[in-house]
Design a protein around this motif. Sequence first.
Motif, short mmCIF file in Angstrom:
data_model
loop_
_atom_site.label_atom_id
_atom_site.label_comp_id
_atom_site.label_asym_id
_atom_site.label_seq_id
_atom_site.Cartn_x
_atom_site.Cartn_y
_atom_site.Cartn_z
N ALA A 262 0.83 -1.20 0.00
CA ALA A 262 0.00 0.00 0.00
C ALA A 262 0.87 1.25 0.00
O ALA A 262 0.57 2.23 -0.70
N ILE A 265 2.21 2.31 -3.58
CA ILE A 265 1.32 2.71 -4.68
C ILE A 265 1.80 4.00 -5.33
O ILE A 265 1.74 4.16 -6.56
N ARG A 273 -2.02 2.84 -10.85
CA ARG A 273 -2.38 2.99 -9.44
C ARG A 273 -3.80 2.52 -9.12
O ARG A 273 -4.00 1.84 -8.10
N PHE A 277 -4.62 -0.32 -6.36
CA PHE A 277 -5.39 0.06 -5.17
C PHE A 277 -6.54 -0.93 -4.94
O PHE A 277 -6.72 -1.45 -3.84
N HIS A 278 -7.34 -1.17 -5.96
CA HIS A 278 -8.50 -2.04 -5.78
C HIS A 278 -8.09 -3.49 -5.55
O HIS A 278 -8.79 -4.23 -4.83
N LEU A 299 -4.70 2.20 3.33
CA LEU A 299 -5.16 2.38 1.95
C LEU A 299 -5.91 3.69 1.79
O LEU A 299 -5.80 4.37 0.77
N LYS A 302 -3.99 6.64 0.80
CA LYS A 302 -3.44 6.65 -0.56
C LYS A 302 -4.44 7.13 -1.59
O LYS A 302 -4.11 7.20 -2.78
N ILE A 303 -5.66 7.49 -1.18
CA ILE A 303 -6.64 8.00 -2.15
C ILE A 303 -6.09 9.22 -2.87
O ILE A 303 -6.26 9.40 -4.08
N LEU A 306 -4.15 8.71 -6.12
CA LEU A 306 -4.81 8.23 -7.33
C LEU A 306 -5.07 9.39 -8.29
O LEU A 306 -5.13 10.56 -7.87
N ARG A 312 -10.68 8.53 -7.60
CA ARG A 312 -10.66 8.80 -6.16
C ARG A 312 -12.03 8.52 -5.54
O ARG A 312 -12.12 7.96 -4.44
N ALA A 315 -12.48 4.80 -5.22
CA ALA A 315 -11.68 4.27 -4.10
C ALA A 315 -12.34 4.60 -2.76
O ALA A 315 -12.39 3.76 -1.86
#
Length: 520
Positions: A262, A265, A273, A277-278, A299, A302-303, A306, A312, A315
Motif C-alpha cells: 500500500a 502505490i 495505481r 489500489f482495488h 489504503l 493513498k486516495i 490516485l 478517487r 476508491a
Amino acid sequence: MFTSSPSKPSTSTSSTAAVPEHSIPGETSPIGDGLSGAGNDPIVMAPSPQQESLRDESSRKWAIRELAGNVSRPTGGEECIEMVPLPRPLAPLQSPLESLQSSLEDLPDEMIHAIVAYCGLEDVINLNLANQSWSTMLADYVKVGNAIRNVERIPTLAEINEALIALNGSLKSRPDIKPMALTALARQIWQLPEEHQLVAFHALVDAANELPVEQCSVALTALAEPRWYLSWDHRHAAFDAVFNAVKGLLVGQRSVVLKKLAFSIEFLADEHRPAAFHALVDAVNELPVEQRSVELAHLAGKIEMLPEGDHRQAAFDALVDAANELLVEQRSVVLAALIRQVWFLPEVRRQAAFNVLLNAVNRLPVEQRSVVLADLARRICVLPEADRRAPFDAVFNAVFNTANGLPVEQRSVVLAALATQICFLVEIDRQAAFGAVFLAVKGLLVEQRSVVLAALADQIRFLPETHRQVTSNVLLNAAKGLPVEQRSVVLAALTGQIRWLREAQRQAARAAIDAVIGLD
C-alpha cells in the motif's frame, strides 16, 4: 596483647591485639600512662618502624570490618578487636573483550541464533571474528555474508545469481538465514543496468517463494520495499510479482506485506495505481476481520495518490463499503482516515461524502464518536462555501441529538472543532453559528468550558465589526466563572482579539480584561 609503651612494643602469640589510637604519629596521649614526661605535659612520640607497620595492618583490618558492617572504629582510648582474616585474593580482572567472549560462550544455541537474526549478516561476520568458539555454528551465516558482501559493490546480474546459488546450496538446513540474505540482495537491485533489474527482482521473488511459509512473508516484505528503485516501466510488473506471491502465504501472515505494498502505490505510474489500489482492497477484505481496519486505514491515506476525478471517488466508495463490513468497534480508525481524504474528492461530491461519513460516525459506539466527529467538523471548510451551513448544523445536532447524542463529558471537543469553522461560513451565517455554540457551552461541565470559549474568542475578528465588542464582553463575563487556570486561557485569546476592535473600543476592552486578571 600489644600494649602502648615508650619502648619497642613486644609481640605475643595471642589472637587479639589492642591498638591505642594515641600511637598514631603526631598525636598526644590524653592520659598519663607512661607516655608523659615530667609533670603533666604530654610528649609527642614518633612511631617506630614496628608501630608504623602495626598501624597500617590495623587500619586495613578496620576497613575490612567496616565494609562488612560488623563494627565501628573506636573514637578514643584503647580497645581490643578481633583479628579478621583477609579475603582471598580476587581473580585477575578480564579485559572487556575477554569478558564479552566469556559471556558469549555461555549462551545457549537458540539465543545465539536469535542474536544473529537481529544483527544481520555483516555484523555476524564481525561477531564470528570476536568469538572463535562460534565458528562452526556461524559457518553458514559467514559464508552467505561473504557472498552478499561481494554483491554490495557495483553488482552484476551474474553475481546476484551466484549469491542465490550459494544461498540454495548452503542453507537447506537453515532457511531462517535466507530472508536476511534476500533483503540484502534486494537493496542492490537499483545498481544493476535497467535491463537486468526486473530479471533479478523476479529471481529474488522466486527464491522467497521457495522458503517455508513462515519465512516467506519476511522476505516478501523486504522485496516490497525497494521496488521504487526500478524504472517506471518495471514497477507495475514488480508490484504484481510480490502481490501474487502474497496469495501463497497463510491468510494471517499477509497483512504486513499488504501494508508495505500500500505504501508503494505512489511509486507506480498513474495509469497503474487504480488497479493496484482495488487489488489491495480486495486482498485486505480476505483477511480475518480483526486484521482489516489498520490496513484499510493505510489504503485510505493513498486516495490522494490516485488520478483525480472518478478514480478517487471509486476508491472512497470501496473503502466505505469495506468499513461497513468491519465490527462496529473497529470502524473508527478507517472513518478517521477517510475523513482526511474528503478534500481530495471532486468538489461536487464532497458534501455527499461528508454526509455518508457523518451517518457512519453516528453508528459508532458512543465512546469512540467524539474524536471522529470533531475530525469531521474540521473538514467543513473543504466543502463548497455555499453549502457549509447545513453540515455545520448536522454535526451540531449530532452532539445534542436526544436519542443518540454525546454524553456531556464528550461534547467539548466537538464544539471546539465547530467553533474553528465559523470563519469558513458565509458572513451572514457566522453570528448565528457563534451564538449556537456559545449557548451550548452552558451545558458543559465547568472544567471543559475554557477550550470552547477560547476557540470562540479566536473567531471574534471574523464577525461583523459592529458585533465584536459585545461578543468580547459576553465571553469575558463567561470566563469569570471559570477556575483561575482555565480562565487565563480564555483571557489570553480575548487579548489577542483586541486589535480587531474599533480603535475607540480597544482601551476599554484591555482595561476590562486587566480587571478580571486582577481578580486572581
